[in-house]
Write an enzyme that holds these catalytic residues in place. Sequence first.
Site, short mmCIF file in Angstrom:
data_model
loop_
_atom_site.label_atom_id
_atom_site.label_comp_id
_atom_site.label_asym_id
_atom_site.label_seq_id
_atom_site.Cartn_x
_atom_site.Cartn_y
_atom_site.Cartn_z
N CYS A 2 80.73 31.91 40.57
CA CYS A 2 80.36 30.92 39.57
C CYS A 2 79.26 31.50 38.68
O CYS A 2 78.31 32.09 39.17
CB CYS A 2 79.85 29.60 40.14
N ARG A 27 82.13 36.65 37.67
CA ARG A 27 81.60 35.92 38.81
C ARG A 27 82.58 34.84 39.31
O ARG A 27 82.40 34.26 40.38
CB ARG A 27 80.28 35.25 38.45
N TRP A 75 84.33 29.65 40.38
CA TRP A 75 85.10 30.21 41.50
C TRP A 75 85.14 29.09 42.53
O TRP A 75 84.13 28.75 43.13
CB TRP A 75 84.37 31.44 42.05
N ASN A 101 75.98 26.43 40.80
CA ASN A 101 76.53 27.54 41.57
C ASN A 101 75.97 27.40 42.97
O ASN A 101 74.75 27.32 43.14
CB ASN A 101 76.07 28.86 40.91
N GLY A 102 76.85 27.35 43.97
CA GLY A 102 76.38 27.19 45.35
C GLY A 102 77.20 26.12 46.04
O GLY A 102 78.27 25.73 45.56
N GLU A 483 88.40 52.19 52.41
CA GLU A 483 88.04 51.80 51.04
C GLU A 483 89.24 51.98 50.09
O GLU A 483 89.48 51.16 49.21
CB GLU A 483 86.83 52.63 50.58
N LYS A 487 90.79 48.97 47.86
CA LYS A 487 90.93 49.03 46.39
C LYS A 487 92.34 48.61 45.98
O LYS A 487 92.52 47.84 45.05
CB LYS A 487 90.65 50.43 45.84
N GLU A 490 92.92 44.85 46.59
CA GLU A 490 92.14 43.99 45.70
C GLU A 490 92.78 43.85 44.33
O GLU A 490 92.83 42.76 43.78
CB GLU A 490 90.74 44.59 45.47
N HIS A 506 99.11 54.80 68.10
CA HIS A 506 98.95 53.64 68.98
C HIS A 506 99.41 52.34 68.33
O HIS A 506 99.00 51.27 68.73
CB HIS A 506 97.48 53.53 69.41
N LYS A 605 83.02 38.79 41.90
CA LYS A 605 82.20 39.98 42.04
C LYS A 605 81.02 39.75 42.96
O LYS A 605 80.64 40.61 43.75
CB LYS A 605 81.70 40.36 40.64
C1 G6P Z 1 82.77 40.91 46.79
C2 G6P Z 1 83.24 41.91 45.75
C3 G6P Z 1 83.34 43.30 46.37
C4 G6P Z 1 82.00 43.70 46.99
C5 G6P Z 1 81.52 42.65 48.00
C6 G6P Z 1 80.09 42.90 48.43
O1 G6P Z 1 83.75 40.73 47.75
O2 G6P Z 1 84.50 41.51 45.24
O3 G6P Z 1 83.69 44.24 45.38
O4 G6P Z 1 82.14 44.93 47.63
O5 G6P Z 1 81.54 41.35 47.40
O6 G6P Z 1 79.26 42.76 47.32
P1 G6P Z 1 77.83 43.38 47.17
O7 G6P Z 1 77.36 42.95 45.81
O8 G6P Z 1 77.00 42.78 48.27
O9 G6P Z 1 77.94 44.85 47.29
#
Ligand code: G6P
Length: 610
Positions: A2, A27, A75, A101-102, A483, A487, A490, A506, A605
Amino acid sequence: MCGIIGYIGKRDATPIIVEGLRRLEYRGYDSAGICVAGKKEIDCLKVQGKIKDLEKKVRKASLLRGKLALGHTRWATHGEPSELNAHPHWDCKKEIMVVHNGIVENYRSLKKKLEAEGHKFISETDTEVLAHLIEKYYQGDLKEAVRLALLQVEGTYGIGVLSSLEPDKIIAARMGSPLVVGVGKDEYFIASDVSPLLAHTKKVIYLDDGDMVVLSKKGYQTLDIKNHTIKKKVEEISWTQDQAEKSGFPHFMLKEIFQQPESTRNAMRGRLLLKEATAKLGGLNISEKELDNIKKIIIIACGTSYYAGLIGEYLLEDLARIACEVEYASEFRYRKPVLDKNTLVIAISQSGETADTLAAVKEAKKKKAKTLGIVNVVGSSIAREVLGGVYIHAGPEIGVASTKAFTGQVTTLALLAILLGGRRKTISEERARELTSSLDRIPLQIQNILDQSDKIKEIAKIYKDHKNFLFLGRGYNLPVALEGALKLKEISYIHAEGYPAAEMKHGPIALIDKNMPVVFIATKDDVYNKVMSNIEEVKARGGRVLALATEGDKEIKKKANHVIYLPKTLQALTPLLAVVPLQLLAYYIAVLRGCSVDQPRHLAKSVTVE
Ligand code: G6P
């Protein structure tokens, strides 16, 4: 998670709010809204969808023009994404508007009470109770009504409030969700982060939990929730507006991938001491004695930052010989971690606002552990909560899928491991020299990989239609495999699993067939031969292999269907190179599949709710 923006000043507020929302859109982007206050009335527009949809609606409708407005990009937490649930939210008399937001955790009981008192609710959100509570407490003083309402609230908030009853002010408050005040010349702003402020002012006030602010055209007043006036420092932001633009790239994510030679260099600047073969980290705020007494390190983080933390574990144990664990921040609080004053808890976070990570830091502090932050956003909540820390200096990261923050975090962890290894004499001078000079070469080597982006795009075309992927790596490259899979998941919505290469037999081996591409990170290191055997096992079962290999490795060409070559570096630093082609692979596959790269569905984000 948000985004909130508010403006009060002399200019037409709507374009400022809409542009601000565009910058905050990363956000959250399932619905958006704006409200503008005129002399006596408030006008409001909302849409289900993105800011461009709101912009269209604003253009078509004749939204009231005013110099005082609030905007919100959502969001969803409580209530599905819809126009009805979009912010801002009204009270019964449509005199008070709130953006939030919250999460108001006790909203059900508050709503019940308010309904019994005759308040009518129209949305499914928790936020709407705030507007009604303020209405209930309003007796001619909006600030006081907001304050009394907030005293009833359990949970987290960053809020902006305006009212046609007092159309010359914005009231804002923070508890657990970020909020910054922008201080301009005869104009003031509130925002969830600094990105929408860069075009207007460099002067900001970071609100702390329990802070409130009253903004008018003439100035601002800061107070706490108990109604005591407080003094807040006005700080200068170093980020520039240019850094927050796409600069000719089609997506922020691609720009940020291509910025990595520069951002990793920035993470090392002034910290990597080549002559002395060590690292210097100025902001740790821990005495040398305390640093030498550290017996255990616990890294806490979420998402991509968690995977950077896993690489940190390898680095710190390998180079500094300190026992290290990596914990999902969300799990850390709900275990009973064994911590004491000789435990160092390192929180890694790009945004510095992730609610789970922030809560874990608070828990660690309660248990008397030393806390450090590895954070990108200066002045963020985690940066201010920890005892000391290191900023990674990656610049604004706007693409939702984190890229340059990851390499900045790993670079910083490498510096920390070199520093601690040097102090503890767990690395020889020769190794320290090798490490520091190899780290110094990383930015150029990343550039070398970026120069192969056309080739990676071609490979993406070949693999783009697969429904499942497996990413395998060992040792330092296991977190890279995790990772790489994250990616792809996501941004392209393809199911991908990261796994330790040796564990394949396994379980995941049962999945291998021609429809399951396997991405191997098979660099020349001490597990190379074992990974090569895993490649054979996949090939023997009809699987397709895409390998990341060290330049000059001819052997692997005979085994893998496709190979992407990485420049040679030390095993401990390989993740900094190996992750880059995987970021590009995910990016190109997502683009080829027509996915919304910078704003993948359901994600945000900065996750400021637990
Ligand atoms: C969200 C984002 C990710 C990020 C994670 C942790 O899930 O979409 O891209 O890695 O938060 O965020 P931070 O700001 O704590 O690294």
